[in-house]
Design an enzyme around this catalytic site. Structure first.
Site, PDB file in Angstrom:
ATOM      1  N   TYR A 105      -6.495  31.034  -5.997  1.00 44.13           N
ATOM      2  CA  TYR A 105      -6.303  30.578  -7.587  1.00 44.13           C
ATOM      3  C   TYR A 105      -7.745  30.407  -8.050  1.00 44.13           C
ATOM      4  CZ  TYR A 105      -5.235  27.349 -11.135  1.00 44.13           C
ATOM      5  OH  TYR A 105      -5.184  26.583 -12.410  1.00 44.13           O
ATOM      6  N   ASP A 144      -3.314  33.915  -8.893  1.00 37.62           N
ATOM      7  CA  ASP A 144      -3.833  33.847 -10.182  1.00 37.62           C
ATOM      8  C   ASP A 144      -5.429  34.196 -10.206  1.00 37.62           C
ATOM      9  OD1 ASP A 144      -4.267  33.221 -12.826  1.00 37.62           O
ATOM     10  OD2 ASP A 144      -3.497  31.214 -12.547  1.00 37.62           O
TER      11      ASP A 144
END
Length: 250
Positions: A105, A144
């Site tokens: 992330y 992400d």
């Protein structure tokens, strides 16, 4: 082999919006999540048949990553070896027989770009880490990544030029990573597909009108590119401001 990655924007909240239904339906061999926003003991998931691995942020209700795998990995690493990033629970690496899986992330640069320098330093450390792994065996990076790489990867590229997630610096880091021996699996399979997004603002009817960004990726070592059978976006799946992405390997 089927892999799924999803920024769930709070796993407890997402579980109330159909996460488990999708998890069971998609039946992935490896399922990666980002932005879990929880601490150990704050959730009880019934994931029969899966080994689970969690990297929690020190700060409560913030960041966090997890991986659920049918196959038990040979080894597991938490973080990328840098305390200022690792305390935010941003990376988990699972070693399997034929590859490393790195679920991340990536830090958001924030609207005023207050965290841009922090983010760019992370990119350099991550790239260095990936290349260290790649010298041992091929790498699958997913998660992400908080950047729309090309103009095709977001709806309104002109008005967002220079904004967080679409700065020249962030896009350049992605370009450098791909040029150094990695492949964006989705663009490998769908080089010219427009309107393919993985994140939408919660603003009114933005998702309905598909005004989005593609900021979630499966990136693989170049040697794995011939193994890619499909790279897809499950844009119809709700439960988060992101949707799941899939990678199928031969």
């Amino acid at each position: 082999m089927k892999l799924v990655s999803w920024n769930v924007n709070g796993l407890r909240a997402c579980c109330k919006k159909g996460f488990l239904d999708y998890f069971k339906e998609v039946d992935a061999d490896i399922f990666c999540v980002q932005e879990t926003k929880l601490q150990e003991g704050q959730i009880d998931l019934d994931l029969d048949g899966y080994h689970d691995y969690w990297h929690y942020a020190v700060k409560k209700g913030y960041s966090g990553t997890a991986v659920f795998s049918k196959v038990e990995p040979l080894s597991v690493r938490y973080g990328i070896g840098v305390d200022e990033y690792d305390c935010e629970g941003r990376a988990i690496t699972l070693e399997f027989e034929n590859f490393f899986l790195v679920n991340v992330y990536v830090p958001n640069s924030q609207r005023d770009l207050a965290r841009l320098s922090f983010r760019l330093a992370w990119e350099d450390k991550l790239k260095e880490y990936l290349h260290e792994l790649n010298q041992v065996k091929p790498v699958i990076l997913c998660g992400d990544l908080n950047v729309a790489h090309q103009e095709i990867d977001l709806k309104n590229h002109k008005s967002n030029n220079g904004n967080s997630g679409f700065t020249d610096e962030e896009r350049g880091k992605m370009t450098d990573l791909l040029a150094s021996g990695f492949v964006d699996s989705f663009r490998h399979v769908h080089p010219d597909q427009e309107g393919a997004y993985t994140w939408w603002s919660y603003m009114n009817k933005v998702r309905e009108r598909n005004i989005g960004w593609r900021i979630d990726y499966f990136i693989v070592s170049e040697g794995m590119a011939p193994m890619i059978k499909e790279a897809a976006i499950d844009s119809q799946v709700m439960g988060s401001d992101h949707c799941p992405i899939l990678l199928e390997l031969a």
